[in-house]
Design an enzyme around this catalytic site. Structure first.
Site, PDB file in Angstrom:
ATOM      1  N   SER A  50       2.753  -8.623  55.931  1.00 30.86           N
ATOM      2  CA  SER A  50       2.356  -8.197  54.585  1.00 30.86           C
ATOM      3  C   SER A  50       3.468  -8.247  53.548  1.00 30.86           C
ATOM      4  O   SER A  50       3.226  -7.936  52.378  1.00 30.86           O
ATOM      5  CB  SER A  50       1.776  -6.777  54.638  1.00 30.86           C
ATOM      6  OG  SER A  50       0.482  -6.803  55.190  1.00 30.86           O
TER       7      SER A  50
ATOM      8  N   LYS B 179       2.531 -10.033  50.431  1.00 27.94           N
ATOM      9  CA  LYS B 179       1.889  -9.454  49.239  1.00 27.94           C
ATOM     10  C   LYS B 179       2.827  -9.386  48.031  1.00 27.94           C
ATOM     11  O   LYS B 179       2.357  -9.309  46.892  1.00 27.94           O
ATOM     12  CB  LYS B 179       1.319  -8.073  49.574  1.00 27.94           C
ATOM     13  CG  LYS B 179       0.158  -8.102  50.573  1.00 27.94           C
ATOM     14  CD  LYS B 179      -0.383  -6.709  50.819  1.00 27.94           C
ATOM     15  CE  LYS B 179      -1.587  -6.715  51.756  1.00 27.94           C
ATOM     16  NZ  LYS B 179      -1.208  -7.005  53.164  1.00 27.94           N
TER      17      LYS B 179
ATOM     18  N   SER C 109      -0.297  -1.552  51.321  1.00 27.33           N
ATOM     19  CA  SER C 109      -0.553  -2.803  52.045  1.00 27.33           C
ATOM     20  C   SER C 109      -2.030  -2.996  52.356  1.00 27.33           C
ATOM     21  O   SER C 109      -2.399  -3.447  53.443  1.00 27.33           O
ATOM     22  CB  SER C 109       0.279  -2.845  53.336  1.00 27.33           C
ATOM     23  OG  SER C 109       0.614  -4.170  53.660  1.00 27.33           O
TER      24      SER C 109
END
Length: 332
Positions: A119, A122, A176
């Protein structure tokens, strides 16, 4: 009187034995004398006491292992201080600590290794979404297309929930939230394929030569990068006020119908009073292990930290705390 042949032979043998005895005695005496003489001249040296080998320093052993495993890069390990060598015990497989102002590398461990980044992806998703200049108050809807069918991970963001783009960014960066990141990608001009192209283009623009993205959430292990490349991404993300604010917010509440859902920051260091973090992002999938990137200040000095594939639920935070403690000592 008759004398038998056997008797004659016996007598002869006795005579020979009598005649040979003096010579044998002289020979035995001479041999014994020679042996005794040789023994007298032998000097028996006292047994030397074995000296214990000095215990090798931990960092000396590290230098030796590194020199054997990586002859081309062994030189840089010879300059490690004892404190730096101790940091080799960090549980993250790849680490980079760098001063973003001077680009001085303060510590590195497999900094060029290409690995899944989970993640941490992101951060790039947010960077290109913000860069597209789309309205932050535009309402986006979570659909079935945002449900994770790759890892089948859970989500607290229900299908049908409608949130402003700013709120999707908020919970994607802070907590997240995968469905929020997916919705941001779907609503990018041109949809998910376009946002992925934009992410890869931005990576090339930032000089992230060994980075590749295939989707905007980080659930795919094909999203890969290196600590060196991610340090560039963190520096770029730090320039965005929204990313700084959303990624470091301790908590945020959203409305889903008549219910309120509280999201908390996925990074435990945010709640620590000893840390001054400007930008952060965590990540986890099985292939990537525990990951974390930070842009923080330690005793007034900006520093970028990248930890990839850390082993253990709390190990990435532990590694960061160990690095911070070393930096504090180094600044005294």
């Amino acid at each position: 009187m008759k004398i038998s042949f056997l008797a004659v032979v016996g007598v002869a043998a006795m005579l020979l034995a009598v005649l040979a005895a003096p010579a044998l005695a002289r020979s035995a005496k001479a041999g014994a004398h020679a042996v005794a003489k040789s023994v007298r001249h032998v000097q028996v040296k006292p047994k030397a006491r074995l000296k214990a080998k000095p215990k090798a320093r931990p960092w000396a052993r590290l230098e030796k292992r590194k020199a054997a495993a990586e002859p081309a890069t062994a030189a840089r390990y010879r300059t490690f201080s004892p404190q730096q060598a101790k940091m080799a015990a960090l549980r993250s497989s790849a680490v980079l600590i760098v001063d973003p102002a001077t680009r001085q590398v303060l510590y590195q461990k497999n900094a060029g290794a290409v690995m899944p980044i989970a993640s941490v992806t992101k951060l790039m998703t947010a960077l290109v979404v913000i860069g597209a200049g789309q309205a932050l108050d535009e309402v986006l809807t979570v659909t079935d297309a945002d449900v994770d069918r790759l890892k089948y991970s859970s989500s607290r963001l229900r299908v049908g929930t409608r949130l402003a783009r700013s709120q999707m960014l908020h919970i994607a960066l802070m907590s997240s939230e995968n469905r929020a990141a997916s919705a941001l990608g779907r609503h990018y001009p041109g949809g998910t394929p376009a946002v992925v192209r934009a992410m890869n283009a931005k990576a090339r623009e930032l000089g992230m030569q060994r980075t590749r993205f295939v989707e905007p959430t980080g659930l795919s292990s094909l999203n890969v990068s290196t600590p060196e490349d991610l340090a560039r991404l963190v520096v770029a993300a730090q320039r965005q006020p929204l990313i700084r604010r959303y990624s470091t917010d301790p908590g945020h509440t959203i409305a889903q119908g008549r219910q309120a859902t509280l999201y908390r920051n996925s990074n435990r260091l945010i709640a620590s009073p000893g840390w001054h973090i400007g930008t952060q992002k965590t990540g986890y999938i099985a292939e990537a292990g525990r990951c974390m990137v930070l842009h923080a200040k330690v005793r007034g000095r900006a520093v970028v930290m990248v930890f990839l594939d850390s082993h253990g639920k709390f190990s990435r935070a532990s590694d960061a705390n160990q690095v911070r403690a070393w930096l504090v000592r180094a600044r005294r």
